[in-house]
Design an enzyme around this catalytic site. Structure first.
Site, PDB file in Angstrom:
ATOM      1  N   SER A 148       2.671  -0.101  -5.986  1.00 32.09           N
ATOM      2  CA  SER A 148       3.828  -0.866  -5.533  1.00 32.09           C
ATOM      3  C   SER A 148       3.692  -1.350  -4.099  1.00 32.09           C
ATOM      4  CB  SER A 148       5.104  -0.021  -5.675  1.00 32.09           C
ATOM      5  OG  SER A 148       5.299   0.376  -7.008  1.00 32.09           O
ATOM      6  N   HIS A 212       7.606   0.079  -0.532  1.00 34.21           N
ATOM      7  CA  HIS A 212       7.718  -1.325  -0.905  1.00 34.21           C
ATOM      8  C   HIS A 212       8.013  -2.186   0.328  1.00 34.21           C
ATOM      9  CE1 HIS A 212       9.137   0.019  -5.198  1.00 34.21           C
ATOM     10  NE2 HIS A 212       7.983   0.540  -4.831  1.00 34.21           N
TER      11      HIS A 212
END
Length: 247
Positions: A148, A212
């Site tokens: 991610s 993220h």
């Protein structure tokens, strides 16, 4: 049968090598292969079922994932986990979601950066995103896996490089109808959701929303420095020589 599989693999390899984004497709293939042979997929009979499978999954994630509490202790094995964790995923949903975003945004970004630079960018930003998350949760003993952070960096770079590119999105409040929006609308909205979600998990790890955000910021920052757009200067009309001026 073996010869047929070998021929298929050779053809697939040639197809990837001849594509415009071989690194992106190779990363997708590698992540899928690692997931399928690991215990998280639930497909390997060697890992057993029930409690045995859960125990194998926990051991697998602790072996290859980032554990913040152990990362900064200085062991060689833990030091490598920010790189190995990029290719390990915790579930089918985790894998397919990440690979979808990498497929959509990775190819154009790789074409713009080039193969070698994109590879270094992907791995470097992904590892730094995991390190940033680990530093913010240094006391956590929960393992962290997934691409991610690296894919978020790709999204950040894509936003800078192709701000007007139109992206197809599935919006739940429109009954998941596909709608096309410019990247400069979709990606900042996505980043804002990550920020809000990160603020709702102050007690420690769960979904690594902070990774993220770190990855997204790194990707956008790198692209803005590496591919800074030249400033456009409007040329002014030069005054006519004095002898040519009309009375």
């Amino acid at each position: 049968m073996i010869s047929k599989w070998s021929a298929s693999l050779v053809r697939a390899g040639r197809s990837v090598a001849g594509s415009s984004a071989p690194v992106t497709y190779s990363l997708i293939a590698l992540c899928c292969a690692v997931f399928l042979v690991g215990p998280a997929s639930g497909l390997g009979p060697a890992y057993g079922t029930g409690d045995d499978l859960l125990a194998a999954q926990r051991a697998y994630f602790r072996r290859w994932g980032v554990i913040p509490a152990e990362l900064f202790e200085g062991s060689a094995g833990s030091a490598l986990t920010p790189a190995t964790a990029l290719f390990v995923h915790g579930s089918w949903v985790h894998l397919l979601g990440n690979m979808l975003f990498l497929y959509v945004f990775g190819a154009m970004t790789e074409e713009r950066m080039g193969r070698v630079q994109f590879t270094l960018f992907y791995v470097g930003c992904g590892a730094l995103a995991l390190l940033g998350y680990a530093a913010a949760n240094a006391d956590s003993g929960q393992s962290l896996v997934g691409a991610s952070g690296a894919i978020s960096a790709v999204l950040g770079a894509f936003l800078y490089l192709f701000p007007r590119a139109r992206v197809t999105s599935l919006l739940p409040f429109l009954f998941f109808l596909p709608v096309r929006f410019p990247a400069w609308v979709v990606l900042p909205f996505w980043a804002a959701l990550q920020w809000l979600a990160a603020g709702r998990t102050p007690d420690g790890p769960g979904v690594a929303y902070l990774a993220h955000l770190v990855g997204f910021g790194l990707g956008f920052g790198y692209a803005s420095v590496r591919y800074a757009r030249p400033t456009r200067v409007k040329a002014a009309t030069a005054p006519a020589p004095e002898g040519e001026n009309q009375p």
